[in-house]
Design a protein around this motif. Sequence first.
Motif, short mmCIF file in Angstrom:
data_model
loop_
_atom_site.label_atom_id
_atom_site.label_comp_id
_atom_site.label_asym_id
_atom_site.label_seq_id
_atom_site.Cartn_x
_atom_site.Cartn_y
_atom_site.Cartn_z
N LEU A 58 -49.02 -64.85 3.57
CA LEU A 58 -49.62 -64.62 2.25
C LEU A 58 -49.83 -63.14 2.04
O LEU A 58 -50.08 -62.38 2.99
CB LEU A 58 -50.97 -65.35 2.15
N SER A 59 -49.69 -62.71 0.80
CA SER A 59 -49.97 -61.32 0.43
C SER A 59 -50.61 -61.38 -0.96
O SER A 59 -49.98 -61.11 -1.97
CB SER A 59 -48.68 -60.50 0.42
N LEU A 60 -51.87 -61.83 -0.97
CA LEU A 60 -52.55 -62.17 -2.21
C LEU A 60 -53.87 -61.42 -2.34
O LEU A 60 -54.83 -61.91 -2.93
CB LEU A 60 -52.77 -63.69 -2.28
N LEU B 221 -50.40 -60.15 4.64
CA LEU B 221 -50.05 -58.75 4.40
C LEU B 221 -51.03 -58.14 3.40
O LEU B 221 -51.20 -58.67 2.29
CB LEU B 221 -48.63 -58.63 3.81
N LEU B 222 -51.68 -57.08 3.79
CA LEU B 222 -52.63 -56.39 2.91
C LEU B 222 -52.60 -54.91 3.29
O LEU B 222 -53.24 -54.49 4.26
CB LEU B 222 -54.04 -56.97 3.11
N ARG B 223 -51.83 -54.15 2.56
CA ARG B 223 -51.76 -52.72 2.92
C ARG B 223 -53.12 -52.06 2.72
O ARG B 223 -53.79 -52.34 1.73
CB ARG B 223 -50.72 -52.03 2.06
N LYS C 164 -40.19 -59.61 -14.13
CA LYS C 164 -41.58 -59.51 -14.62
C LYS C 164 -42.55 -59.07 -13.54
O LYS C 164 -43.66 -58.65 -13.84
CB LYS C 164 -42.03 -60.86 -15.20
N TYR C 165 -42.16 -59.19 -12.28
CA TYR C 165 -43.05 -58.73 -11.20
C TYR C 165 -42.77 -57.24 -11.01
O TYR C 165 -42.25 -56.79 -10.00
CB TYR C 165 -42.80 -59.52 -9.91
N SER C 166 -43.16 -56.48 -12.04
CA SER C 166 -42.74 -55.10 -12.10
C SER C 166 -43.85 -54.17 -11.61
O SER C 166 -44.48 -53.48 -12.39
CB SER C 166 -42.36 -54.80 -13.56
N ILE C 167 -44.07 -54.16 -10.28
CA ILE C 167 -45.11 -53.29 -9.74
C ILE C 167 -44.72 -51.81 -9.89
O ILE C 167 -45.56 -50.95 -9.96
CB ILE C 167 -45.50 -53.65 -8.28
N TYR C 168 -43.40 -51.55 -9.94
CA TYR C 168 -42.91 -50.19 -10.26
C TYR C 168 -41.58 -50.34 -10.98
O TYR C 168 -40.99 -51.44 -11.01
CB TYR C 168 -42.77 -49.34 -8.99
N ASN C 169 -41.08 -49.23 -11.54
CA ASN C 169 -39.88 -49.29 -12.39
C ASN C 169 -38.62 -49.63 -11.59
O ASN C 169 -38.44 -49.15 -10.46
CB ASN C 169 -39.67 -47.95 -13.09
N LEU D 25 -45.64 -65.48 0.29
CA LEU D 25 -46.16 -65.66 -1.08
C LEU D 25 -46.96 -64.41 -1.44
O LEU D 25 -48.01 -64.15 -0.85
CB LEU D 25 -47.08 -66.89 -1.16
N GLN D 26 -46.43 -63.64 -2.39
CA GLN D 26 -47.14 -62.43 -2.80
C GLN D 26 -47.51 -62.52 -4.28
O GLN D 26 -46.82 -63.18 -5.05
CB GLN D 26 -46.26 -61.20 -2.57
N GLY D 27 -48.58 -61.85 -4.65
CA GLY D 27 -48.93 -61.84 -6.06
C GLY D 27 -50.07 -60.90 -6.36
O GLY D 27 -50.71 -60.36 -5.45
N GLY D 28 -50.32 -60.71 -7.64
CA GLY D 28 -51.51 -59.99 -8.06
C GLY D 28 -52.73 -60.83 -7.72
O GLY D 28 -52.61 -61.99 -7.32
N GLU D 29 -53.91 -60.22 -7.87
CA GLU D 29 -55.15 -60.99 -7.64
C GLU D 29 -55.43 -61.77 -8.92
O GLU D 29 -56.13 -61.30 -9.81
CB GLU D 29 -56.29 -60.07 -7.23
N1 SAH Z 1 -52.02 -57.81 -4.84
C1 SAH Z 1 -51.47 -57.77 -3.50
C2 SAH Z 1 -50.00 -57.40 -3.49
C3 SAH Z 1 -49.73 -56.04 -4.05
S1 SAH Z 1 -48.03 -55.59 -4.23
C4 SAH Z 1 -52.30 -56.82 -2.69
O1 SAH Z 1 -53.20 -56.20 -3.22
O2 SAH Z 1 -52.06 -56.70 -1.50
C5 SAH Z 1 -47.66 -55.04 -2.59
C6 SAH Z 1 -47.68 -53.56 -2.35
O3 SAH Z 1 -46.84 -52.89 -3.26
C7 SAH Z 1 -49.01 -52.87 -2.55
O4 SAH Z 1 -49.84 -53.06 -1.44
C8 SAH Z 1 -48.61 -51.41 -2.76
O5 SAH Z 1 -48.66 -50.68 -1.54
C9 SAH Z 1 -47.18 -51.52 -3.23
N2 SAH Z 1 -47.05 -50.92 -4.58
C10 SAH Z 1 -47.74 -51.20 -5.69
N3 SAH Z 1 -47.40 -50.36 -6.69
C11 SAH Z 1 -46.45 -49.54 -6.19
C12 SAH Z 1 -45.71 -48.44 -6.70
N4 SAH Z 1 -45.88 -48.02 -7.95
N5 SAH Z 1 -44.81 -47.83 -5.90
C13 SAH Z 1 -44.63 -48.26 -4.63
N6 SAH Z 1 -45.31 -49.27 -4.08
C14 SAH Z 1 -46.22 -49.90 -4.84
#
Ligand code: SAH
Length: 352
Positions: free
Chosen positions: A141-143, A163-165, A309-314, A110-114
Amino acid sequence: MSGNSNLSIIDRLAGGAEVTREEWRVLLTSLSPKEQLLLHERARGVAVSNFGQGIYVRALLEISSYCRNNCFYCGLRCSNSSAQRYRLTKEEILDCCCEADKLGFNTFVLQGGEDPKQDDAWVADVVAAIRTAYTDKAITLSLGERGEEGYRMLKMAGADRYLLRHETRADEHYSQLHPSTMSGERRRNCLRTLKSLGYQTGSGMMIGSPHQTVDNIVDDFIFLEELQPQMIGVGPFVPASNTPFEHYAAGTVEQTILVVSLLRLRFPHALLPATTALSTIHPQGMERAVLAGANVVMPNVSPMNVRSKYSIYNNKMNSGTQSAQQLALLEARLNAIGYHIDFGRGDYNEHK
Ligand code: SAH
């Protein structure tokens, strides 16, 4: 440095010896194409001897695109008013788990924004419901960043992994990627807390993120050596529209798989995903990562109508090998390079 000494550093790394900062720098910058191929071969040999030709699959549910944070690289940053926001309900999440179970998955992520609406108590209730319905599955979880009490509550509710990078170990680089309200040290403390609570913990970083230097990646390696995470996620930075970094270049597949192979040699038992970001920037990204020592793929099982919609990047991939509904395709592509899907939970196991 001569080619011979490069090979001897690779040998020492593969043999479990510590390498110095300078040697990490050499490995990251000075390998000839031939030496890189050899490195990938060595790394894949280590992965195969520890995991066989099986690649673990995890079903990825993206449960909310709302986020309180404002990371400069992420398309879900709170000040991106063009981001499309959604949050899944408990019932929708359980439906996704049911779908993932039918497809054969034994790990849900389960991953998501905060998302402030998905607070500790809300997530704990969802995790408990999943745990009741699926006693044997791994719940990951990756929250994002939470307090120790929250992490403890989620663990008690039935979560196994988190998971928390760390994103980048160097404080200066961290501050070039995040607003001053965020702190790399706080994030690292979250990781230490997660480990101490008994979570199988994943960390990691982007490769080729804006302002990243070779030394930053060396700092990342040294931090990972100290943390000893069970999972390490590395993927290329990919630009996201309507963010401060929208015009920066993406990381490269070569640099990313170089890091994957070095991590495989340094952390022989770690779970290393072939990330969605790598599949996004290169059609063979998944195969390239597996052949460099990666051993996990995380196909998406989110409802189809929210995936884009879960568009963390293009252009984030959510079909083909990145879709839970297309496991036959993933299997065929793995078979073509001599691998196959392993449906096991894929817990961290040092002695396997
Ligand atoms: N809100 C959660 C999940 C974030 S998304 C958290 O903070 O852990 C999961 C991962 O996607 C992030 O940890 C980040 O390393 C990666 N990410 C976010 N934006 C990105 C981008 N523009 N390009 C590549 N990876 C990205």
